[in-house]
Structures are given as structure tokens and as C-alpha cells.
Design a protein around this motif. Structure first.
Motif, short mmCIF file in Angstrom:
data_model
loop_
_atom_site.label_atom_id
_atom_site.label_comp_id
_atom_site.label_asym_id
_atom_site.label_seq_id
_atom_site.Cartn_x
_atom_site.Cartn_y
_atom_site.Cartn_z
N ARG A 1 1.95 1.67 -11.10
CA ARG A 1 1.53 0.34 -11.54
C ARG A 1 1.33 -0.52 -10.31
O ARG A 1 2.16 -0.53 -9.40
CB ARG A 1 2.59 -0.30 -12.43
N VAL A 2 0.23 -1.29 -10.30
CA VAL A 2 -0.06 -2.20 -9.20
C VAL A 2 -0.57 -3.52 -9.77
O VAL A 2 -1.13 -3.57 -10.88
CB VAL A 2 -1.11 -1.60 -8.24
N GLY A 3 -0.38 -4.60 -9.01
CA GLY A 3 -0.81 -5.90 -9.46
C GLY A 3 -1.44 -6.72 -8.36
O GLY A 3 -1.08 -6.61 -7.18
N LYS A 4 -2.39 -7.56 -8.77
CA LYS A 4 -3.06 -8.47 -7.84
C LYS A 4 -3.73 -9.58 -8.65
O LYS A 4 -4.29 -9.32 -9.72
CB LYS A 4 -4.10 -7.69 -7.02
N ASP A 5 -3.65 -10.80 -8.14
CA ASP A 5 -4.27 -11.95 -8.79
C ASP A 5 -3.82 -12.10 -10.25
O ASP A 5 -4.61 -12.46 -11.12
CB ASP A 5 -5.80 -11.87 -8.72
N GLY A 6 -2.54 -11.80 -10.51
CA GLY A 6 -1.99 -11.97 -11.85
C GLY A 6 -2.38 -10.89 -12.86
O GLY A 6 -2.05 -11.00 -14.04
N LYS A 7 -3.07 -9.87 -12.42
CA LYS A 7 -3.49 -8.78 -13.32
C LYS A 7 -2.87 -7.47 -12.87
O LYS A 7 -2.56 -7.26 -11.69
CB LYS A 7 -5.01 -8.65 -13.35
N TRP A 8 -2.71 -6.55 -13.84
CA TRP A 8 -2.09 -5.27 -13.59
C TRP A 8 -3.02 -4.12 -13.93
O TRP A 8 -3.84 -4.24 -14.83
CB TRP A 8 -0.83 -5.13 -14.45
N GLY A 9 -2.84 -3.01 -13.20
CA GLY A 9 -3.56 -1.79 -13.48
C GLY A 9 -2.71 -0.59 -13.09
O GLY A 9 -1.57 -0.75 -12.64
N GLU B 1 -0.54 -7.20 -4.43
CA GLU B 1 0.52 -8.21 -4.31
C GLU B 1 1.85 -7.68 -4.79
O GLU B 1 2.90 -8.17 -4.40
CB GLU B 1 0.13 -9.46 -5.10
N ILE B 2 1.79 -6.67 -5.64
CA ILE B 2 2.99 -5.99 -6.12
C ILE B 2 2.60 -4.54 -6.43
O ILE B 2 1.47 -4.27 -6.84
CB ILE B 2 3.60 -6.69 -7.35
N ALA B 3 3.52 -3.64 -6.17
CA ALA B 3 3.24 -2.22 -6.41
C ALA B 3 4.55 -1.48 -6.67
O ALA B 3 5.59 -1.87 -6.14
CB ALA B 3 2.50 -1.60 -5.23
N TYR B 4 4.46 -0.44 -7.46
CA TYR B 4 5.63 0.37 -7.78
C TYR B 4 5.41 1.80 -7.31
O TYR B 4 4.29 2.23 -7.05
CB TYR B 4 5.88 0.35 -9.30
N ASP B 5 6.53 2.54 -7.24
CA ASP B 5 6.45 3.94 -6.86
C ASP B 5 5.63 4.74 -7.86
O ASP B 5 5.52 4.37 -9.03
CB ASP B 5 7.86 4.56 -6.82
N GLY C 1 0.85 -1.17 0.00
CA GLY C 1 0.00 0.00 0.00
C GLY C 1 0.90 1.23 0.00
O GLY C 1 2.12 1.12 -0.17
N TYR C 2 0.31 2.39 0.23
CA TYR C 2 1.06 3.64 0.18
C TYR C 2 0.77 4.46 1.42
O TYR C 2 -0.39 4.66 1.78
CB TYR C 2 0.68 4.43 -1.08
#
Length: 188
Positions: A163-171, A151-155, A136-137
Motif C-alpha cells: 500500500r502506498v499513498g500520495k496527495d491524500g489518495k491510496w493505491g 508520502e507514505i508507504a508500507y512493506d 521508496g523501496y
């Protein structure tokens, strides 16, 4: 240097008039004439930051910060550390958890995160909770501005998108955590 006809900047070797140098085992700093200005004794060194006049160094396996005279401003005490950012804070790891210090080495956000990045232009930092391992942020007070849910996140970039990811998908989200690109893509 060039890249397909486009001029690329040469990497900056000197920072605050000093360049990192090594004897093959340890590191120090030399001036523009090649004279050793800061003793070669560190495991690792980073360039001096032009805003803080501090350099991140590793001595005996611990991270700390020195000034241009080679004196410790913040003694080596961290398991890992990042350079100071534009708001004068740095993410550091101590005893296995990440927190944030000011330029005097005082914790402004206590070590409590599994991982952390520095605060970005929009005043938020990407952190990972230690027990859920979700990203999170947080804001500069250490409170979550965007709850840990990824599950994954970038600055965040300079335009305020991440960019953020969860359940194998990105947004892609904005600084309020609203999706500007829905989380439906395999890669972004």
C-alpha cells in the motif's frame, strides 16, 4: 483461544527455550523451569530469533544483539534496531540515520535513510529519504528499485503487494512499482 469459533494460536512464550522476564525494572531470560539463564540487566529484550539464535536487547539505551549464552555478538551501539529478518540483515539507526547490518554487525548498506524497514520476502525494503521525506523501496545493494515518490508507504506483503499513498489518495503497487490498484482511494 478462540475467535468466533475459529481456533487462534496461543502466543509463543518461549523462544529457543528461553522466555523474557523482568524484575519490574530490568529484563533478562529464564529457562523453562524459571531459572534465570541470562542475567536481568537489560532495559528491553526481544525473543530469540530461531534462525539466527540472536536476540535484540537494549542496554543503557542502546540496541545490540546477544546469543543464547547472554554474550554480545553485536555490542549495543545503535539508537534503534529491528530484529534480523530471513535474509540475515537488520535495519538499524545510528547517529540519526538508518542503514542495514549483517549478523556480524558490519554495515552492508551505510546509514543514510530517515527511516527504514527490514527487507521483505521479495527482497525490497521500504525507506524514507532524509531530505525529500519521500518513501521508496531499495534492493539489497541499497539502490532504489522503486524511486522515492510516496508520502507514505508500507512493506510488501507475502504476495508482493504494498500500500502506498500520495496527495491524500491510496493505491497498491507490485514489486516493480506498477500500480495494480490505482491511487484513487481515500483509504485502503
Amino acid at each position: 483461544l478462540s475467535d468466533g469459533g475459529k481456533k487462534m494460536d496461543e502466543p509463543k512464550l518461549f523462544s529457543e527455550g528461553l522466555v523474557p522476564v523482568s524484575d519490574g525494572e530490568y529484563w533478562g531470560y529464564a529457562d523453562k523451569r524459571g531459572n534465570i539463564d541470562i542475567e536481568i540487566k537489560f532495559d528491553q529484550v526481544h525473543p530469540f530469533d530461531e534462525e539466527t539464535d540472536l536476540a535484540l536487547v537494549v542496554y543503557d539505551g542502546l540496541y545490540g544483539y546477544i546469543n543464547k549464552r547472554g554474550k554480545y555478538v553485536i555490542n549495543p551501539q545503535f539508537d534503534y534496531a529491528l530484529n534480523f529478518n530471513q535474509n540475515g540483515t537488520a535495519a538499524v539507526s545510528k547517529d540519526g540515520f538508518w542503514g542495514y547490518i549483517n549478523k556480524k554487525g558490519k554495515f552492508i548498506i551505510a546509514p543514510q535513510f530517515e527511516s527504514a524497514s527490514n527487507f521483505t520476502f521479495n527482497g525490497l525494503a521500504c525507506v524514507q529519504e532524509p531530505y525529500t521525506y519521500k518513501y521508496g523501496y531499495i534492493d539489497k545493494t541499497g539502490e532504489f528499485a522503486i524511486s522515492p515518490q510516496f508520502e507514505i508507504a508500507y512493506d510488501f506483503d507475502e504476495d508482493g503487494r504494498a500500500r502506498v499513498g500520495k496527495d491524500g489518495k491510496w493505491g497498491i503497487i507490485d514489486r516493480r512499482g506498477k500500480f495494480i490498484v490505482d491511487m484513487e482511494y481515500d483509504l485502503i
